[in-house]
Design a protein around this motif. Structure first.
Motif, mmCIF file in Angstrom:
data_model
loop_
_atom_site.group_PDB
_atom_site.id
_atom_site.type_symbol
_atom_site.label_atom_id
_atom_site.label_comp_id
_atom_site.label_asym_id
_atom_site.label_seq_id
_atom_site.Cartn_x
_atom_site.Cartn_y
_atom_site.Cartn_z
ATOM 1 N N GLY A 269 30.229 54.389 -10.707
ATOM 2 C CA GLY A 269 29.145 53.619 -10.110
ATOM 3 C C GLY A 269 29.595 52.678 -9.024
ATOM 4 N N LEU A 270 30.679 53.023 -8.349
ATOM 5 C CA LEU A 270 31.212 52.172 -7.291
ATOM 6 C C LEU A 270 31.634 53.039 -6.121
ATOM 7 C CD1 LEU A 270 31.980 49.135 -6.753
ATOM 8 C CD2 LEU A 270 34.325 49.823 -7.311
ATOM 9 N N ASP A 271 31.181 52.652 -4.931
ATOM 10 C CA ASP A 271 31.539 53.361 -3.719
ATOM 11 C C ASP A 271 32.399 52.457 -2.847
ATOM 12 O OD1 ASP A 271 31.373 55.486 -1.749
ATOM 13 O OD2 ASP A 271 30.045 54.162 -0.617
ATOM 14 N N VAL A 272 33.336 53.045 -2.122
ATOM 15 C CA VAL A 272 34.160 52.290 -1.192
ATOM 16 C C VAL A 272 33.467 52.204 0.157
ATOM 17 C CG1 VAL A 272 36.285 52.361 0.181
ATOM 18 C CG2 VAL A 272 36.390 52.693 -2.294
ATOM 19 N N MET A 273 33.261 50.981 0.639
ATOM 20 C CA MET A 273 32.785 50.747 1.988
ATOM 21 C C MET A 273 34.035 50.514 2.847
ATOM 22 S SD MET A 273 30.600 47.522 3.543
ATOM 23 C CE MET A 273 29.424 47.541 2.194
ATOM 24 N N GLN A 274 34.432 51.534 3.607
ATOM 25 C CA GLN A 274 35.602 51.372 4.455
ATOM 26 C C GLN A 274 35.246 50.474 5.640
ATOM 27 O OE1 GLN A 274 38.394 54.741 5.062
ATOM 28 N NE2 GLN A 274 36.679 56.006 4.374
ATOM 29 N N VAL A 275 35.999 49.401 5.792
ATOM 30 C CA VAL A 275 35.823 48.506 6.929
ATOM 31 C C VAL A 275 37.065 48.650 7.793
ATOM 32 C CG1 VAL A 275 35.367 46.159 7.721
ATOM 33 C CG2 VAL A 275 34.456 46.936 5.514
ATOM 34 N N TRP A 276 36.871 49.106 9.012
ATOM 35 C CA TRP A 276 37.994 49.475 9.860
ATOM 36 C C TRP A 276 38.437 48.305 10.739
ATOM 37 C CZ3 TRP A 276 36.590 55.181 11.428
ATOM 38 C CH2 TRP A 276 36.755 55.988 10.301
ATOM 39 N N ARG A 277 38.917 47.295 10.058
ATOM 40 C CA ARG A 277 39.683 46.209 10.673
ATOM 41 C C ARG A 277 40.605 45.679 9.577
ATOM 42 N NH1 ARG A 277 34.350 43.290 11.279
ATOM 43 N NH2 ARG A 277 34.662 43.569 13.508
ATOM 44 N N ASN A 278 41.629 44.965 9.988
ATOM 45 C CA ASN A 278 42.640 44.547 9.016
ATOM 46 C C ASN A 278 42.071 43.659 7.919
ATOM 47 O OD1 ASN A 278 45.310 44.058 7.940
ATOM 48 N ND2 ASN A 278 45.198 42.051 8.904
ATOM 49 N N ASP A 279 41.124 42.803 8.252
ATOM 50 C CA ASP A 279 40.544 41.894 7.265
ATOM 51 C C ASP A 279 39.170 41.474 7.761
ATOM 52 O OD1 ASP A 279 40.199 39.962 5.144
ATOM 53 O OD2 ASP A 279 42.368 39.756 5.038
ATOM 54 N N ARG A 280 38.528 40.594 7.021
ATOM 55 C CA ARG A 280 37.227 40.079 7.432
ATOM 56 C C ARG A 280 37.361 39.392 8.787
ATOM 57 N NH1 ARG A 280 37.400 36.328 2.775
ATOM 58 N NH2 ARG A 280 39.505 36.448 3.623
ATOM 59 N N PHE A 281 36.262 39.309 9.503
ATOM 60 C CA PHE A 281 36.282 38.858 10.893
ATOM 61 C C PHE A 281 36.936 37.477 11.013
ATOM 62 C CE2 PHE A 281 34.455 37.283 14.873
ATOM 63 C CZ PHE A 281 34.616 38.391 15.695
ATOM 64 N N GLY A 282 38.071 37.412 11.707
ATOM 65 C CA GLY A 282 38.751 36.153 11.956
ATOM 66 C C GLY A 282 39.450 35.557 10.753
ATOM 67 N N ARG A 283 39.626 36.319 9.664
ATOM 68 C CA ARG A 283 40.224 35.785 8.438
ATOM 69 C C ARG A 283 41.402 36.659 8.018
ATOM 70 N NH1 ARG A 283 35.179 34.913 4.536
ATOM 71 N NH2 ARG A 283 36.573 33.454 3.462
ATOM 72 N N GLY A 284 42.106 36.261 6.953
ATOM 73 C CA GLY A 284 43.318 36.995 6.597
ATOM 74 C C GLY A 284 43.608 36.985 5.115
ATOM 75 N N GLY A 285 44.568 37.839 4.713
ATOM 76 C CA GLY A 285 44.979 37.938 3.316
ATOM 77 C C GLY A 285 46.419 38.386 3.207
ATOM 78 N N ASP A 286 46.940 38.343 1.978
ATOM 79 C CA ASP A 286 48.362 38.599 1.742
ATOM 80 C C ASP A 286 48.820 39.989 2.165
ATOM 81 O OD1 ASP A 286 49.509 36.198 0.560
ATOM 82 O OD2 ASP A 286 48.132 36.536 -1.118
ATOM 83 N N HIS A 287 47.926 40.972 2.172
ATOM 84 C CA HIS A 287 48.343 42.324 2.563
ATOM 85 C C HIS A 287 48.895 42.360 3.978
ATOM 86 C CE1 HIS A 287 44.322 41.807 4.140
ATOM 87 N NE2 HIS A 287 44.465 42.872 4.895
ATOM 88 N N THR A 288 48.481 41.396 4.816
ATOM 89 C CA THR A 288 48.954 41.370 6.195
ATOM 90 C C THR A 288 50.465 41.215 6.267
ATOM 91 O OG1 THR A 288 46.855 40.462 6.957
ATOM 92 C CG2 THR A 288 48.746 40.156 8.406
ATOM 93 N N GLU A 289 51.053 40.469 5.330
ATOM 94 C CA GLU A 289 52.516 40.302 5.336
ATOM 95 C C GLU A 289 53.224 41.602 4.948
ATOM 96 O OE1 GLU A 289 54.170 38.075 6.631
ATOM 97 O OE2 GLU A 289 52.782 36.399 6.858
ATOM 98 N N PHE A 290 52.585 42.428 4.136
ATOM 99 C CA PHE A 290 53.160 43.747 3.852
ATOM 100 C C PHE A 290 53.091 44.622 5.094
ATOM 101 C CE2 PHE A 290 52.417 42.077 -0.328
ATOM 102 C CZ PHE A 290 53.461 42.578 -1.085
ATOM 103 N N LEU A 291 51.969 44.562 5.810
ATOM 104 C CA LEU A 291 51.850 45.311 7.063
ATOM 105 C C LEU A 291 52.894 44.845 8.068
ATOM 106 C CD1 LEU A 291 47.962 45.247 7.343
ATOM 107 C CD2 LEU A 291 49.350 47.253 6.832
ATOM 108 N N ASN A 292 53.145 43.546 8.131
ATOM 109 C CA ASN A 292 54.141 43.024 9.056
ATOM 110 C C ASN A 292 55.538 43.544 8.750
ATOM 111 O OD1 ASN A 292 52.131 41.563 10.316
ATOM 112 N ND2 ASN A 292 52.653 39.621 9.341
#
Length: 471
Positions: A269-292
């Motif tokens: 009962g859960l669908d993935v909404m793919q959002v094609w940017r690194n994070d929410r508009f103008g915001r950030g999260g810990d996954h960015t350091e893994f990408l770096n």
């Protein structure tokens, strides 16, 4: 001498492997069935009980502050029989960490039985905050942001620790996110120092409510954020991508596609909404350091955020309640998000690592796709492609490809495993100009990796700048 099967190997019929996929999906559904919303509520309530988990709060108080909460999270994961440790560093980062501060993550490691260096990492941040980012000792419950993510990490550890997987799973409650993604950098740097082959980081941040501050509700979707062009190495990759493509094919984007397909097959009962940017508009999260650091990473977050219930002092104004408290959460929704995460960890740890494909076919009516891979008995590969403007992989080569699996009986099997072999295929009548191509790895029992795109920066490896030839 070890005998090598030629690079353009003979195709083998895929029906056996394809037939196992439904059985594996059924196995995943059984594995995640014990994931429990009420159990995660207990975890969130325990985290809230520490009063504040601000990164600058007490490290030594046994009952209140960041130190007590990190020690509790580590002990909780250790109680499941997992190896645990804290990854720490002393950080000064103006303006949010003005003096040297010890920042520690609670980490548990579930070692793989066959490929312990192939690692999938799930993270959520344990620190909390209120309106003033420098207020270290206020009441800062941090229920949804990000007790929900930490509860998902711990629940995944509780459920999956009862099983064994070929690859390694790392569970981590990160500190310092609100002060500048500090814990994410500490763990990503640790992973790189350990030489881990990180297949994916699944970062969970604000995943436990289903109604927004405008009254819009959505408990049927979860957003998964993923970068498009690869950031790590992007300067060197830019010229190649302009000519060869890759704008929509960083490894994290293919992890997002993998999760979207997995959610559909789980039937929770859960669908993935793919959002094609690194994070929410103008915001950030810990996954960015893994990408770096060059590791594939995505962020899970709720379908609709409630801004009254995050980064706010506890208060009521004009009949509106502010503050990140347990009663504002939707635990049946959180349970579904946690089930998707847990299934993804199990599937990724069961599948072989993705290959590193490249394509040729300029001024040709055919496309040649090739890759190297580490010898592992029974591993096969699936070639997929899609239109250049396509969202998902739409085309599948009817046959799986097996190659490099002949082991010379006169040489130690152990010495041959892990050697690099060449592999590939020619797709007749399919023009490289019109499609994006990719390859996934499939284990002998049918577990399939995410697709690795055959574009610049599409490999599931940290980018290495090509060496400049000596003059």
């Amino acid at each position: 001498m070890t005998r090598l099967i030629p690079a353009l190997a003979a195709l083998s019929v895929a029906s056996a492997a394809l037939a196992q996929a439904p059985a594996n999906d059924a196995k995943l559904r059984a594995w995640v069935q014990p994931v429990s919303g009420p159990e995660m509520r207990k975890t969130v309530e325990k985290l809230v009980s520490f009063g504040t988990r601000h990164t600058l709060s007490s490290q030594t108080d046994p009952k209140r502050g960041i130190g007590a909460s990190v020690r509790w999270a580590e002990a909780r994961m250790k109680s499941f029989g997992l190896q645990t440790l804290q990854t720490c560093d002393v950080v000064t980062k103006l303006p949010r960490v003005p003096t040297p501060t010890r920042v520690c993550n609670a980490v548990a490691i579930q070692r793989g039985t066959e490929r312990p260096n192939d690692v999938v990492i799930i993270t959520g941040h344990i620190d909390s905050r209120v309106t003033d980012i420098m207020s270290a000792n206020a009441e800062e419950p941090g229920a949804n942001d990000d007790g929900s993510g930490v509860a998902t990490v711990i629940e995944g550890a509780r459920v999956l620790s009862k099983h064994k997987f070929p690859g390694t799973i790392v569970y981590a409650a990160l500190s310092g996110e609100e002060q500048g993604l500090l814990g994410g950098k500490i763990l990503a740097d640790y992973a790189r120092a350990q030489g881990w082959n990180v297949i994916a980081n699944l970062n969970n941040d604000i995943i436990g409510n289903s109604c927004g501050s405008d009254g819009v509700c959505n408990d049927r979707q979860v957003r998964v954020f993923s970068e498009g062009p690869r950031w790590q190495g992007h300067e060197e990759l830019a010229a190649q991508q302009r000519s060869l493509g890759g704008e929509n094919d960083a490894p994290g984007r293919n992890v997002s596609r993998f999760l979207d397909s997995l959610a559909d097959r789980l039937n929770i009962g859960l669908d993935v909404m793919q959002v094609w940017r690194n994070d929410r508009f103008g915001r950030g999260g810990d996954h960015t350091e893994f990408l770096n650091n060059g590791f594939p990473a995505v962020r899970f977050s709720v379908a609709v955020e409630n801004y009254n219930w995050q980064h706010q002092d506890l208060r009521a104004e004009n009949g509106v309640e502010y503050g990140d408290t347990v009663d504002k959460m939707d635990f049946p929704y959180l349970e579904k998000v946690a089930k998707l995460n847990t299934a993804a960890l199990a599937a990724l740890a069961s599948a072989p690592p993705p290959p590193e494909p490249t394509v040729e076919g300029a001024v040709s009516t055919d496309t040649k796709i090739s890759w190297n891979y580490r010898l592992s008995p029974g591993v096969r590969f699936r070639v997929r492609w899609r239109p250049t403007d396509g969202n998902q992989w739409t085309e599948l080569n009817p046959n799986d490809i097996m190659c490099g699996t002949t082991i010379d009986p006169k040489i130690s099997t152990k010495s041959q495993l892990g050697q690099s072999f060449a592999c590939g295929a020619t797709l007749k009548g399919i023009r490289v100009d019109d499609w994006v191509f990719g390859v996934s790895s499939v284990s002998k029992d049918g577990w399939e990796s995410p697709v690795a795109s055959a574009v610049p920066g599409g490999a599931f490896k940290p980018y290495v700048k090509p060496a400049v030839p000596a003059k």
